[in-house]
Enzyme design. Sequence first.
Site, PDB file in Angstrom:
ATOM      1  N   GLU A 204       0.906  -1.157   0.077  1.00 12.95           N
ATOM      2  CA  GLU A 204       0.047   0.109  -0.005  1.00 12.95           C
ATOM      3  C   GLU A 204       0.726   1.222  -0.029  1.00 12.95           C
ATOM      4  O   GLU A 204       0.780   2.001   0.858  1.00 12.95           O
ATOM      5  CB  GLU A 204      -0.950   0.175   1.241  1.00 12.95           C
ATOM      6  CG  GLU A 204      -1.940  -1.085   1.199  1.00 12.95           C
ATOM      7  CD  GLU A 204      -3.112  -1.190   2.219  1.00 12.95           C
ATOM      8  OE1 GLU A 204      -4.134  -1.746   1.746  1.00 12.95           O
ATOM      9  OE2 GLU A 204      -2.755  -0.694   3.212  1.00 12.95           O
TER      10      GLU A 204
ATOM     11  N   GLU B  17      -5.717  -7.321  -1.911  1.00 13.01           N
ATOM     12  CA  GLU B  17      -6.654  -7.574  -0.655  1.00 13.01           C
ATOM     13  C   GLU B  17      -8.202  -7.079  -0.612  1.00 13.01           C
ATOM     14  O   GLU B  17      -8.483  -6.165  -1.071  1.00 13.01           O
ATOM     15  CB  GLU B  17      -6.050  -6.782   0.455  1.00 13.01           C
ATOM     16  CG  GLU B  17      -4.405  -6.842   0.835  1.00 13.01           C
ATOM     17  CD  GLU B  17      -4.157  -5.927   1.930  1.00 13.01           C
ATOM     18  OE1 GLU B  17      -4.987  -5.160   2.557  1.00 13.01           O
ATOM     19  OE2 GLU B  17      -2.912  -5.735   2.118  1.00 13.01           O
TER      20      GLU B  17
END
Length: 495
Positions: free
Chosen positions: A188, A286
Site C-alpha cells: 500500500e 486484498e
Amino acid sequence: MQNPGLFKRALSALLTAVILLSCGLIPAYAQDTDIAVEPIEFNNPDFIRGMDVSSVISLENSGVVFRDESGKARDLFRILADHGVNYIRVRVWNDPYDSDGNGYGGGNNDVAKAAQIGKRAAKYGMKLLVDLHYSDFWADPSKQTSPKAWKDMALEGRIAALKEYTTDSLETIRSAGADIGMVQIGNEINNGVAGVTDFGEIPKVLSAASAAVRAFDPSILIAVHFTNPEQTATTKWRADWLDENKVDYDVFSVSYYPYWHGSLTNLSQVLGYVADKYGKYVMVAETSYANTLEDSDGHPNTVSHTANHTGDDLLWDFTPQGQADEVRAVMNAVNSVGEKGLGVFYWEGAWITVGDTTGLDGDVYMSRLNENRALWEKYGSGWASSFSDEYDPDDAGKWYGGSAVDNQAFFKPDGTAVSSLWVFDRVKEEAYLIGDTDLDGEVSILDATAVQRYLVDLVYLRPTAQKAADANRSGGIEILDATRIQRTIAGYHDE
C-alpha cells in the site's frame, strides 16, 4: 537372502495394500453446500483465487486447530487447496522484534515464517506471493516506517541494503521449498516505501527492488500495490507516474474493501485504465467481508454492529452466503477487465480467535479475554502486541490487541471451515473426464495409481482432480475408485 531389494519392494507393496484396505471414504468435494455460487467464465485461464494467511503460524502456536467441514483436524493449507484456493500471499517484515526479542505481533512475520508458509503452500500445489513490506511492522498509506537497520542510511545506502535484503529473502524462501510466483515490492505504497516518502525518490527505490527480483528470477511477476481505488483520478495518476519514471513491474494491484473503497463499477474502470493504457496485469491484492457482525475474541472488529456495517457499496448480507457473494463479485469485477485481469487475494481468511469469547460475560468473559491477551503477547497472534510500542508508539503501541477480522475469516471460532470457503472452487468450473485423475485428457492405469497414492498421502490432488478421481461418484475418494478406473480400462462398464 539372495535378493533383499526384491523382498523390500514386496514388503512395501504389502504394507501399501494394507494401508489402502484400511482407508475409508476420504471426502473429496462438497456436492451440496448451503451456499450458491454462479461460476465465472474467466478471461485469464490462470486467474488467481488467492488468500493471505500470514498469521497462521502464530495462531497455531497459540493453540488454534483448523478443521474441515466434517470437523476433522487438517493442515490449513490442505483445507484451502481442497476448496479451490490456488495462491497464497504472505507479508514479510524485516525485523518485527524489539531489542529484547519480543515480537511486535501481527503474526511476527519475518522471512523465516514466510519460508515455512511458502513450503506448506507448495506441498498442496499453491504458488506464493511474497509481500515485502520493507518495514519492521505494518506498512500502509498512513505509515511507511523505515526498518530499524536502515533508519540512518542515505538513499544510496538504503537502496543497496534493500536490494541485498530482497535477494536474500527470496533465496531463503525458495530454498525452503516455496514456489514463488510473484513478489510485491512494498505494501500500500500510496505515500512511500521503505521509509522513503519523497515522490522524486520513491521510483528509485521501486526500481531497485524490481531489479533485484528480475536478477533473482526473471520469470517471477513483480507487483506494485496501492489502495484507495475510489480515488479514481489519483489511482490513474499513479499508473501514469510509474510509467513516466520507467518503473519496471508486471502487476498493478490495489486493496478493495467495499466499506471503504467505492463501487465495483469504479474498481473495474480504474483497473481497466491501467490494463488498456499500459498493458499491465491488474488484480486486487486484498479484500474481505464479514459473515457475521459478532465478535469472538474480545478485540473490536473492523466490521461490527457499530463500524463499517452500512453503506451504498455494501451489497451483501453479513452471512456466509453474503461473504461468498462479495468474493465472487470482486473476482467478477477484475475479470471484466479482460485477459489482463489476473486475480483476487482475500486478506487473512483464517485469522480467527485464539479463544472463543462468544456468549461469555462477567468474570468468565474477563478470564477468557486475559488468556487471549497472554497468547497475543507471547506468540504475536493478535494484530499487535504491547512490544510494538518501541517501533510504532503512536498506533500499535497504543491500540494493540487481538484479531480485528475474526468475523471475516472462513473459519468458525473453533477452527471449522465455513461453507462460504467453497466460493474459491465453485466460482470456476473445469471440465474433466470421470476417472482422469491426472487431468491429461484420458483414463489410464496412471490414474488408478494416482488414487492409491493420494489415499496414502503420497501425492496431492487439486479439487478438479479430486472430482475426477471419484470414479464411483460417492462424494469422496476411496480404494473402490481405483478399482473402478482399472475396470474401465479393462473394458468393463459398471452401472
